[in-house]
Design an enzyme around this catalytic site. Structure first.
Site, PDB file in Angstrom:
ATOM      1  N   HIS A  92      59.961  55.530   7.892  1.00  0.00           N
ATOM      2  CA  HIS A  92      59.205  56.929   8.521  1.00  0.00           C
ATOM      3  C   HIS A  92      58.010  56.425   8.991  1.00  0.00           C
ATOM      4  CE1 HIS A  92      58.553  60.594   7.126  1.00  0.00           C
ATOM      5  NE2 HIS A  92      57.816  60.906   6.855  1.00  0.00           N
ATOM      6  N   GLU A  93      57.331  55.816   8.282  1.00  0.00           N
ATOM      7  CA  GLU A  93      55.877  55.756   9.437  1.00  0.00           C
ATOM      8  C   GLU A  93      55.787  55.021  10.446  1.00  0.00           C
ATOM      9  OE1 GLU A  93      54.006  57.698   7.891  1.00  0.00           O
ATOM     10  OE2 GLU A  93      54.504  57.970   5.825  1.00  0.00           O
ATOM     11  N   HIS A 102      56.805  58.131  13.514  1.00  0.00           N
ATOM     12  CA  HIS A 102      55.678  58.243  13.557  1.00  0.00           C
ATOM     13  C   HIS A 102      54.458  57.980  14.076  1.00  0.00           C
ATOM     14  CE1 HIS A 102      55.356  62.559  10.811  1.00  0.00           C
ATOM     15  NE2 HIS A 102      55.545  61.439   9.350  1.00  0.00           N
ATOM     16  N   HIS A 135      56.352  57.380  17.383  1.00  0.00           N
ATOM     17  CA  HIS A 135      55.703  59.070  18.518  1.00  0.00           C
ATOM     18  C   HIS A 135      54.518  58.669  19.462  1.00  0.00           C
ATOM     19  CE1 HIS A 135      57.050  63.477  18.362  1.00  0.00           C
ATOM     20  NE2 HIS A 135      57.227  62.986  19.472  1.00  0.00           N
TER      21      HIS A 135
END
Length: 598
Positions: free
Chosen positions: A387-388, A391, A394
């Site tokens: 998940h991190e 980010h 991105h």
């Protein structure tokens, strides 16, 4: 004795390399001084933003100051998060916060001054080749102009700002400081403290009586405060209506969506499409009832474990390896950047004494992103890593492909890249578990519950907010009875006939702090749906879908969020992405039903 290590004993290869931001404290101090000096130059532009050359020079200085300030702030706070008890970095963090306030105040005249120009002059700036770098900024300013008031009115609204915080502040005090819950007996009959934090642990108990007692204790406690909390929520809605009318928006909902330029249809489509698919949620509740082997499924059974805890011991190195393998569909470019992130000091891995809890991805333009973890050797931590890093990648793609002010993406887009990584990891894990029914069932329930909590539950919250604002805009009073009835009826609708909708749940609206940040929760549901839609396209289409997705990552905030997603193949103004997410949810339920019938 604590087995948590001290910061100085953490191996270097498990720490992030903050030296990539500032090589030394001296370098930080120099940059701090640079910002102080630059702030002195800003006043030269007061009253001068009337021609393209001045606007360009002023924006350029604003970018420089903002970027330096961001770097100073991020570094100081990440150092502080390494060990929050360390006084040197506590002080540095405070110093960076004060600087941010100074910077915001010094630069605050720019937008109002440009907005005082005529529309014709603004159009001239938007189309001026000399200002092409700032075209999106100027277009945004012009769009906001319709809702900016006269200088005197703006000054008055600014003064109301502190009062407008009151509902949230008062609610926070009641909820966090004054609310005291009774003690509850655990599985062994030992009386335990019931708190906001321990409530979920009680609900996850495999003992139905423990769950029921905690549930009743929480809502009875809220029930005793229902008049006060209804008054704070009603005051918050009244405040929203005041701002919407003062700024000439048709409704509070439209005011809330205006900042991200999100059409109203996105909100109503989400609710309507979820209504269409409520039979799936009801089917999942029916399955939950079977798996729990209960005659009646109650609201306090929603977090009860459906399968025996499946222990997966996953070391950090194994987690990295599995995340890399699972993201294989995203292609070599993505994987190479991800490997760099793993190997080049982006990540602060394990817990140490005084380290900030939780996990996040952060950073400053011009340097690679950073990720803070408190990694445990379990499945949840592996999903957190995926998940991190979603980010982080991105931000990496946005920052390396765009100018500073276009690289910042909105909250509406923020959860898409992180959730997509989780979806691909889940797909990979389910394939691996093909011949292990216990592991497969554990993963399926883990994923199905994400749909329940992130899509259905947040949409129900979003619908509740929409109803109470519309009622108040029509002049209805939001009494505790009215709020409880609206909330109870929504639960009946969302959970279906296989669920006993316990009377106590009507008070749940009183314990949701998000209702004081109005019309925000829908972004969880849209982000999750967009990510699920992307993952479906990537797994089914391959390369063309990957190219579109990488295009999305590289777009940052260079256009409106809805346009960025649309170009990448996910049109959130249509029901399609939510329907695609629901197809995935349906398949999960079918797989679970199949395993259950064996």
């Amino acid at each position: 004795m604590s087995d948590v290590v001290k910061r100085q004993d953490v191996p270097k290869d498990q720490q992030w390399k903050l030296e990539d931001l500032f090589a030394s404290q001296q370098a930080w101090d120099q940059e701090y001084q640079t910002v102080k000096d630059q702030l002195g130059k800003v006043s030269a532009y007061h009253g001068k933003l009337t021609d393209a050359a001045s606007v360009k020079a002023c924006f350029s200085l604003e970018d420089e100051i903002s970027l330096h300030t961001e770097r100073l702030y991020v570094y100081a706070n990440m150092r502080h998060h390494e060990d929050t008890a360390e006084p040197t970095y506590q002080a540095l963090s405070e110093k960076s916060k004060k600087l941010s306030v100074d910077v915001n105040e010094t630069l605050s005249f720019i937008t109002p001054e440009i907005l005082s120009l005529s529309d014709a002059q603004l159009d001239q700036f938007i189309n001026d080749p000399e200002l092409s770098k700032y075209k999106f900024t100027l277009t945004e300013m012009k769009r906001e102009k319709a809702h900016v008031l006269s200088k005197a009115e703006e000054a008055l609204l600014a003064q109301v700002g502190n009062i407008s915080q009151a509902p949230n502040t008062i609610y926070g005090m009641i909820n966090n400081a004054d609310m005291k819950f009774p003690k509850v007996k655990d599985e062994k009959g030992v009386e335990r403290e019931l708190t906001h934090g321990s409530y979920i642990t009680f609900l996850e108990s495999d003992n139905a009586e423990v769950r029921r007692n905690a549930f009743k204790a929480v809502y009875e406690t809220y029930g005793k405060q229902k008049n006060t909390i209804a008054a704070t929520l009603s005051a918050n809605v009244t405040k929203n209506i005041f701002y919407a009318r003062a700024r000439k928006y048709p409704s509070v909902l439209e005011m809330s969506l205006y900042g991200d330029n999100i059409p109203k249809e996105v909100y109503s489509n989400l609710i309507d499409t979820i209504h269409e698919h409520l039979p799936l949620m009801h089917r999942y509740m029916n399955l939950r009832k079977k798996l729990l082997k209960v005659d009646e499924l109650h609201m306090y059974d929603l977090f009860a474990p459906l399968v025996d805890e499946f222990k997966m011991d996953i070391t950090y190195d194994e987690a990295k390896k599995m995340v890399l393998e699972s993201l294989h569909p995203l292609g070599d470019d993505y994987l190479n950047n991800l490997k760099n992130g793993f190997d080049d000091g982006w990540i602060d891995v394990h817990e140490n004494e005084g380290k900030r809890s939780g996990a996040y991805s952060w950073g400053a333009y011009g340097t690679h992103p950073y990720v803070l973890l408190n990694h445990k050797e379990n499945l949840n931590s592996m999903f957190t890593l995926a998940h991190e890093m979603g980010h982080a990648l991105h931000s990496f793609y946005s920052d390396t492909n765009l100018e500073y002010r276009d690289a910042q993406y909105t909250i509406f887009l923020a959860e898409v890249a992180s959730t997509l990584n989780e979806a691909l990891l889940m797909n990979y894990m389910l394939k691996k578990a093909e011949n292990d029914p216990k592991m497969k069932m554990y993963l399926l329930t883990y994923y199905a519950d994400q749909f329940r909590t992130t899509v259905f539950r947040q949409t129900m919250f979003a619908e509740f907010e929409k109803i109470i604002h519309e009622r108040a805009e029509q002049g209805d009073a939001l009494t505790p009875q009215e709020l409880s009835k609206i909330y109870y009826d929504l639960n009946v609708q969302y959970y279906g006939k296989d669920m006993v909708i316990d009377k106590e749940i009507e008070m749940e609206w009183a314990r949701i702090p998000h209702f004081y940040t109005s019309f925000y929760v829908y972004k969880y549901a849209t982000g999750f749906s967009a990510a699920t839609s992307f993952s479906k396209q990537i797994l089914e289409e391959g390369a063309p879908a990957v190219d579109r997705y990488l295009g999305f990552l590289k777009s940052g905030g260079s256009d409106y969020s809805i346009n960025i997603l649309k170009k990448a193949g996910v049109d959130m103004s249509s029901p399609q992405p939510i329907r695609e997410a629901m197809d995935v949810f349906k398949k999960l339920i079918e797989d679970m039903e199949q395993l259950t019938s064996k």
